[in-house]
Design a protein around this motif. Structure first.
Motif, mmCIF file in Angstrom:
data_model
loop_
_atom_site.group_PDB
_atom_site.id
_atom_site.type_symbol
_atom_site.label_atom_id
_atom_site.label_comp_id
_atom_site.label_asym_id
_atom_site.label_seq_id
_atom_site.Cartn_x
_atom_site.Cartn_y
_atom_site.Cartn_z
ATOM 1 N N GLN A 74 0.824 -1.208 0.000
ATOM 2 C CA GLN A 74 0.000 0.000 0.000
ATOM 3 C C GLN A 74 0.856 1.254 0.000
ATOM 4 N N ALA A 75 2.029 1.177 0.606
ATOM 5 C CA ALA A 75 2.941 2.321 0.642
ATOM 6 C C ALA A 75 3.724 2.472 -0.655
ATOM 7 N N GLY A 76 3.566 1.533 -1.576
ATOM 8 C CA GLY A 76 4.277 1.603 -2.847
ATOM 9 C C GLY A 76 5.668 1.007 -2.809
ATOM 10 N N ALA A 77 5.984 0.254 -1.748
ATOM 11 C CA ALA A 77 7.290 -0.392 -1.630
ATOM 12 C C ALA A 77 7.168 -1.871 -1.998
ATOM 13 N N HIS A 78 8.310 -2.513 -2.170
ATOM 14 C CA HIS A 78 8.354 -3.921 -2.540
ATOM 15 C C HIS A 78 8.548 -4.787 -1.300
#
Length: 256
Positions: free
Chosen positions: A60-64
Motif C-alpha cells: 500500500q505504501a508503494g514499496a516492494h
C-alpha cells in the motif's frame, strides 16, 4: 514496476529491515521512503502471521515486500511468496544442494516444485488471470541466496549456476566472523573487501543480482561501484535512534 524489473534495469534500490512483528510498525516503516521493506524472520521477530499481515502495508505504501526466512525454512519461502512477497532471502546457503532446495521451493515447474496456491499473492498484486500468473511468476519472484561463510564462498559459482537462483546477498557480519576464523565481527572489515568485490563481480558475470546488507550507509557508494544494486539498511531501532538523537539535539540546542 516490480522489484525484479528494477534490478534487471540495473537500478539501485534501498531496503528497510523490519524486525518488529507488528503491522502498524511495518506500515510506518514502509512509509519512510525506502524502495523495499524486508521482513526479518531469521534474527528478527517476524513470524508467519506478521508476514501475512505486513505485506499489504508494504504494498500500500508503494514499496516492494521481501522476506528473509529462518535457516533451512524453505517451506516458508513458498508461503512468503503465496502471501505476496516479491523476493525471499535464504540465509546460510552453503552449497549447490542448499541452493537447489531453495530454488525448488521458490519456482513453479518446470524450474522448481513450488505448489500452486497464490490465494493472497494474486489479489495483492492486482492480478486476476491464473494463467498469466503462472507464466510470469517465476521471473517476477526472486530467490536470493545468502553468502556469509567460507563454504558458501567456495561454492559460489556452483550456487550461481543453479537454475532458479536469481542472486545472492552478502551478510558482511557473518562473513567477517568466517573470514577471521571467529576472532572478530566487523561488517566493514577492510581485509575482506576484495572478496566481497569478487562476489559481486562473479554474480554479475553469471547474469544474476548482487545484493548486500549494509551496516554503515557510507559504504553504499563503495559497494555500488563493486556491482551491488540492492542495499539493506539498518532496522527500526537504528531509524528511531538516529531520528531521536537528531530531534533531542536540535531541541536542546534551541534553548541556547
Amino acid at each position: 514496476m516490480s522489484l525484479a524489473a528494477r534490478l534487471k534495469a540495473d537500478e539501485a534500490v534501498l531496503s528497510a529491515w523490519s524486525t518488529i512483528p507488528d503491522s502498524l510498525v511495518v506500515e510506518t516503516v514502509a512509509g519512510l521512503g525506502f524502495d523495499v521493506v524486508t521482513l526479518e524472520m531469521q534474527h528478527g521477530g517476524h513470524h508467519e502471521d506478521s508476514v501475512l499481515r505486513g505485506i499489504p502495508a508494504i504494498r500500500q505504501a508503494g514499496a516492494h515486500p521481501v522476506v528473509r526466512i529462518p535457516v533451512g525454512r524453505f517451506d516458508m519461502a513458498s508461503r512468503a511468496l503465496d502471501f505476496g512477497a516479491e523476493a525471499v532471502i535464504a540465509p546460510m546457503v552453503n552449497s549447490a544442494e542448499d541452493a537447489r532446495a531453495f530454488a525448488a521451493a521458490m519456482k513453479y515447474p518446470p524450474v522448481g516444485m513450488r505448489s500452486w496456491g497464490p490465494t493472497f499473492a494474486m489479489p495483492r498484486a492486482g492480478e486476476t488471470s491464473a494463467q498469466q500468473w503462472l507464466e510470469t511468476a517465476n521471473g517476477q519472484t526472486l530467490a536470493i541466496a545468502m553468502i556469509e561463510t567460507r563454504q558458501a564462498l567456495d561454492a559460489l559459482d556452483d550456487i550461481l549456476a543453479v537454475e532458479g537462483i536469481d542472486g545472492v546477498l552478502v551478510g558482511p557480519s557473518d562473513f567477517s566472523i568466517a573470514w577471521t576464523d571467529g576472532r572478530k565481527v566487523d561488517p566493514a572489515l577492510e581485509e575482506m573487501m576484495p572478496a566481497i568485490a569478487d562476489i559481486a563481480a562473479r554474480t554479475r558475470a553469471a547474469g544474476k543480482h548482487a545484493t548486500i546488507y549494509v551496516v554503515d550507509p557510507r559504504l553504499v557508494g563503495r559497494y555500488h561501484a563493486m556491482g551491488f544494486r540492492f542495499f539493506a539498511l539498518g532496522s527500526e531501532a537504528s531509524y528511531m535512534a538516529k531520528g531521536a538523537t537528531s530531534l533531542i539535539e536540535t531541541a536542546r540546542n534551541s534553548i541556547g
